[in-house]
Design a protein around this motif. Structure first.
Motif, PDB file in Angstrom:
ATOM      1  N   GLY A  49     -39.013 -42.310   8.187  1.00 13.77           N
ATOM      2  CA  GLY A  49     -38.619 -41.876   9.519  1.00 13.77           C
ATOM      3  C   GLY A  49     -37.138 -41.962   9.804  1.00 13.77           C
ATOM      4  O   GLY A  49     -36.659 -41.438  10.827  1.00 13.77           O
ATOM      5  N   GLU A  50     -36.383 -42.617   8.928  1.00 13.24           N
ATOM      6  CA  GLU A  50     -34.937 -42.750   9.160  1.00 13.24           C
ATOM      7  C   GLU A  50     -34.249 -41.401   8.986  1.00 13.24           C
ATOM      8  O   GLU A  50     -34.501 -40.668   8.037  1.00 13.24           O
ATOM      9  N   GLU A  51     -33.381 -41.065   9.901  1.00 21.22           N
ATOM     10  CA  GLU A  51     -32.645 -39.804   9.831  1.00 21.22           C
ATOM     11  C   GLU A  51     -31.508 -39.930   8.822  1.00 21.22           C
ATOM     12  O   GLU A  51     -30.735 -40.892   8.847  1.00 21.22           O
ATOM     13  N   VAL A  52     -31.434 -38.952   7.927  1.00 20.82           N
ATOM     14  CA  VAL A  52     -30.401 -38.924   6.897  1.00 20.82           C
ATOM     15  C   VAL A  52     -29.656 -37.603   7.001  1.00 20.82           C
ATOM     16  O   VAL A  52     -30.277 -36.530   7.021  1.00 20.82           O
ATOM     17  N   THR A  53     -28.338 -37.672   7.046  1.00 24.63           N
ATOM     18  CA  THR A  53     -27.512 -36.471   7.155  1.00 24.63           C
ATOM     19  C   THR A  53     -26.550 -36.402   5.978  1.00 24.63           C
ATOM     20  O   THR A  53     -25.856 -37.382   5.676  1.00 24.63           O
ATOM     21  N   VAL A  54     -26.537 -35.251   5.314  1.00 21.26           N
ATOM     22  CA  VAL A  54     -25.666 -35.043   4.154  1.00 21.26           C
ATOM     23  C   VAL A  54     -24.696 -33.915   4.481  1.00 21.26           C
ATOM     24  O   VAL A  54     -25.111 -32.832   4.920  1.00 21.26           O
ATOM     25  N   THR A  55     -23.402 -34.157   4.229  1.00 22.66           N
ATOM     26  CA  THR A  55     -22.369 -33.169   4.544  1.00 22.66           C
ATOM     27  C   THR A  55     -21.424 -33.010   3.369  1.00 22.66           C
ATOM     28  O   THR A  55     -20.896 -34.000   2.856  1.00 22.66           O
ATOM     29  N   GLY A  56     -21.219 -31.771   2.949  1.00 23.49           N
ATOM     30  CA  GLY A  56     -20.209 -31.463   1.939  1.00 23.49           C
ATOM     31  C   GLY A  56     -18.951 -30.984   2.622  1.00 23.49           C
ATOM     32  O   GLY A  56     -19.006 -30.137   3.520  1.00 23.49           O
ATOM     33  N   SER A  57     -17.799 -31.518   2.228  1.00 25.06           N
ATOM     34  CA  SER A  57     -16.557 -31.187   2.939  1.00 25.06           C
ATOM     35  C   SER A  57     -16.108 -29.754   2.705  1.00 25.06           C
ATOM     36  O   SER A  57     -15.210 -29.275   3.394  1.00 25.06           O
ATOM     37  N   TRP A  58     -16.729 -29.035   1.748  1.00 26.51           N
ATOM     38  CA  TRP A  58     -16.314 -27.648   1.516  1.00 26.51           C
ATOM     39  C   TRP A  58     -16.666 -26.743   2.694  1.00 26.51           C
ATOM     40  O   TRP A  58     -16.021 -25.729   2.893  1.00 26.51           O
ATOM     41  N   VAL A  63     -26.519 -31.310   6.915  1.00 31.06           N
ATOM     42  CA  VAL A  63     -27.930 -31.006   6.704  1.00 31.06           C
ATOM     43  C   VAL A  63     -28.689 -32.304   6.914  1.00 31.06           C
ATOM     44  O   VAL A  63     -28.387 -33.321   6.294  1.00 31.06           O
ATOM     45  N   THR A  64     -29.692 -32.255   7.799  1.00 33.53           N
ATOM     46  CA  THR A  64     -30.379 -33.475   8.216  1.00 33.53           C
ATOM     47  C   THR A  64     -31.849 -33.449   7.818  1.00 33.53           C
ATOM     48  O   THR A  64     -32.509 -32.409   7.880  1.00 33.53           O
ATOM     49  N   TRP A  73     -36.205 -39.025   0.427  1.00 32.31           N
ATOM     50  CA  TRP A  73     -35.660 -37.879   1.156  1.00 32.31           C
ATOM     51  C   TRP A  73     -34.947 -36.955   0.196  1.00 32.31           C
ATOM     52  O   TRP A  73     -34.531 -37.364  -0.897  1.00 32.31           O
ATOM     53  N   SER A  74     -34.802 -35.697   0.574  1.00 33.21           N
ATOM     54  CA  SER A  74     -33.997 -34.741  -0.194  1.00 33.21           C
ATOM     55  C   SER A  74     -33.555 -33.614   0.724  1.00 33.21           C
ATOM     56  O   SER A  74     -34.254 -33.286   1.701  1.00 33.21           O
ATOM     57  N   VAL A  75     -32.405 -33.054   0.399  1.00 34.87           N
ATOM     58  CA  VAL A  75     -31.873 -31.908   1.133  1.00 34.87           C
ATOM     59  C   VAL A  75     -31.309 -30.905   0.145  1.00 34.87           C
ATOM     60  O   VAL A  75     -31.049 -31.228  -1.017  1.00 34.87           O
ATOM     61  N   THR A  87     -15.470 -34.060  -0.679  1.00 29.68           N
ATOM     62  CA  THR A  87     -16.170 -35.295  -0.346  1.00 29.68           C
ATOM     63  C   THR A  87     -17.591 -34.950   0.071  1.00 29.68           C
ATOM     64  O   THR A  87     -17.811 -33.963   0.772  1.00 29.68           O
ATOM     65  N   VAL A  88     -18.553 -35.738  -0.376  1.00 34.03           N
ATOM     66  CA  VAL A  88     -19.933 -35.620   0.087  1.00 34.03           C
ATOM     67  C   VAL A  88     -20.280 -36.911   0.811  1.00 34.03           C
ATOM     68  O   VAL A  88     -20.137 -38.004   0.253  1.00 34.03           O
ATOM     69  N   THR A  89     -20.725 -36.773   2.054  1.00 32.60           N
ATOM     70  CA  THR A  89     -21.051 -37.936   2.881  1.00 32.60           C
ATOM     71  C   THR A  89     -22.547 -37.971   3.159  1.00 32.60           C
ATOM     72  O   THR A  89     -23.126 -36.968   3.583  1.00 32.60           O
ATOM     73  N   ILE A  90     -23.161 -39.116   2.915  1.00 33.50           N
ATOM     74  CA  ILE A  90     -24.587 -39.320   3.171  1.00 33.50           C
ATOM     75  C   ILE A  90     -24.690 -40.421   4.218  1.00 33.50           C
ATOM     76  O   ILE A  90     -24.298 -41.569   3.969  1.00 33.50           O
ATOM     77  N   LYS A  91     -25.220 -40.068   5.375  1.00 33.24           N
ATOM     78  CA  LYS A  91     -25.219 -41.021   6.491  1.00 33.24           C
ATOM     79  C   LYS A  91     -26.638 -41.264   6.986  1.00 33.24           C
ATOM     80  O   LYS A  91     -27.384 -40.339   7.273  1.00 33.24           O
ATOM     81  N   GLY A  92     -26.993 -42.538   7.052  1.00 34.22           N
ATOM     82  CA  GLY A  92     -28.255 -42.958   7.642  1.00 34.22           C
ATOM     83  C   GLY A  92     -27.997 -44.266   8.352  1.00 34.22           C
ATOM     84  O   GLY A  92     -27.078 -44.383   9.161  1.00 34.22           O
TER      85      GLY A  92
END
Length: 465
Positions: A49-58, A63-64, A73-75, A87-92
């Protein structure tokens, strides 16, 4: 007492914090290369249930998703054309920041010791090649040796930048292949080396692949335990290949077979099964290019020739290619030290077939068909359009058999892009074979300077001495 309680609560808080931490497998790290112009998968673990957001700096488009009830999880991210660093950022619950990420061409390198062999282990011209290996846009990931009884989720390893020090300990063939690609395409190159010296092909396929084929079952049963690595089906596949299968690759390189010369004929079933197994798991038909084993004196009677021909026959699998190295092998050493030309030949094959650079030589001559002309046999080859050549006065290593199935030495001559063979003692030829021994000195080449493969005509069953 109060002090102890505070420490206890802090420890519990830290423990819960770590338990809730979003994580990714080791294949995702700073300095990694992602396949360019592709939809790539990024995956990991998180609290259900934890929200995970992945962002590519390009593109800075987040993407959540959410952690599943299995804490996974996967995106999907759409990568741009070759470039970076990004940079790739993965935030939860926590944040993971992957830096110095490039997009380019990603290739998997696998097999046994000749693929694993490094400059540090000893290669020709190491003293010239190692100091030159400063390529910031070539990246290496070496998978640690592990075994498992079932498919795993992670591997041991980390991405590193190509320097003289890191190159020295990476697959030499992988490095030379990657350098050629980088110089020809002018894009970053990521190389994943998942190899293990002395391992038979059985350990690199899923156990189910072996179980459903009687030929593979018999071959696997013939493998004897050794002290330097696994021999049971699936052991390396589960730990060193399965965890990588969601990671987008451009293609795979394979150099293996020496440890399958105890049941060489089965390799014509084994190698296609491995290719299809991997492609099924990755979910697409990526290019698969492999190296034919080199001649070597200590294989069982004709076992090296039989396995080389089994590798040639595996080319029936679509989107594959084979590099022949019989002219740069070492009959006295199962580990030929000329890794530079092996890497270059693999690169030329990939550049020609996968990247459309048709000026690069893709292959040496490959037997296509034979036609009987009275007491002579005419042999036709692919990759011989511009003609065939011999590097010696005579054209050695050809044998012909009549209806009795007994092979005898044949006289052979080049006629344009064909070879004509005959033997005085054979009135009605029905079969031909070439380089049918463990140790050979190649005689037949195309005009690109690449040697012909060992072959046996396949439309007859002839006696094997």
């Amino acid at each position: 007492m109060k002090k102890s309680l505070v420490f206890f609560l802090v420890a519990i808080t830290l423990s819960l914090s770590n338990a809730w931490a979003v994580s990714v497998p080791s294949i995702f790290g700073s300095h990694m290369v992602l396949q360019q112009n592709a939809e790539v998968t990024v995956w990991g673990s998180a609290k259900p249930g934890e929200e995970v957001t992945v962002t590519g700096s390009w593109d800075n488009k987040p993407v959540t998703t959410k952690g599943s009830n299995l804490a996974k999880w996967s995106v999907k991210l759409n990568t741009p054309a070759a470039g970076g660093p990004y940079t790739v950022t993965i935030k939860g619950h926590n944040t993971i920041t992957l830096e110095d990420v490039l997009t380019g061409e990603v290739w998997l390198c696998s097999g046994q010791s000749n693929m694993e062999w490094s400059a540090a282990a000893g290669i020709d011209h190491a003293e010239q090649e190692v100091p030159k290996a400063t390529y910031p846009e070539i990246r290496f990931f070496s998978v640690g040796h592990q075994t498992a009884d079932g498919p795993q989720l992670d591997v041991q390893g980390e991405w590193v930048v190509c320097t003289p020090e890191t190159m020295k300990h990476f697959s030499a063939i992988g490095y030379f292949f990657g350098r050629e690609l980088y110089q020809a395409l002018d894009v970053p190159v990521g190389l994943i080396n998942s190899s293990w010296g002395g391992t038979p092909a059985e350990v690199w396929v899923s156990p189910e692949t072996v179980d459903k084929d009687p030929v593979l079952q018999k071959a696997a049963a013939a493998q004897k335990e050794v002290p330097y690595g696994p021999v049971q089906p699936g052991k390396a596949y589960n730990a060193m290949i399965a965890p990588l299968t969601p990671y987008k690759i451009a293609g795979a390189l394979w150099y293996q077979g020496e440890s399958n010369t105890n049941a060489p004929e089965a390799y014509a079933t084994m190698l296609p099964a491995l290719i299809n197994n991997w492609r099924s798991d990755w979910g697409y038909e990526f290019p698969f290019y492999y190296v034919q084993i080199a001649p070597y004196k200590d294989y069982g009677p004709q076992a090296g020739a039989v396995l080389r021909d089994a590798q040639r026959r595996s080319l029936r699998v679509p989107n594959t290619g084979m590099v022949v190295v019989s002219d740069i092998g070492d009959n006295d050493d199962i580990h030929p030290r000329n890794k530079l030309d092996v890497g270059k030949r693999l690169a030329n094959l990939a550049l020609n077939k996968a990247y459309g650079k048709t000026d690069r030589p893709a292959s040496g001559p490959l037997f296509r068909e034979m036609k009987v002309e009275g007491r002579k046999v005419r042999l036709y080859f692919d990759y011989a359009e511009s003609g065939l050549v011999s590097k010696s006065k005579e054209l050695p290593n050809f044998e012909v058999a009549g209806e009795d199935g007994k092979f005898v030495k044949a006289d052979a001559k080049i006629d344009g892009s064909t070879v004509v063979v005959q033997a005085k003692s054979v009135k009605k030829p029905v079969a031909v074979r070439y380089e049918w021994s463990n140790t050979v000195t190649p005689g037949l080449f195309n005009k690109a300077g690449l040697p012909a493969s060992t072959f046996r005509t396949e439309n007859v069953t002839a006696k094997q001495e």
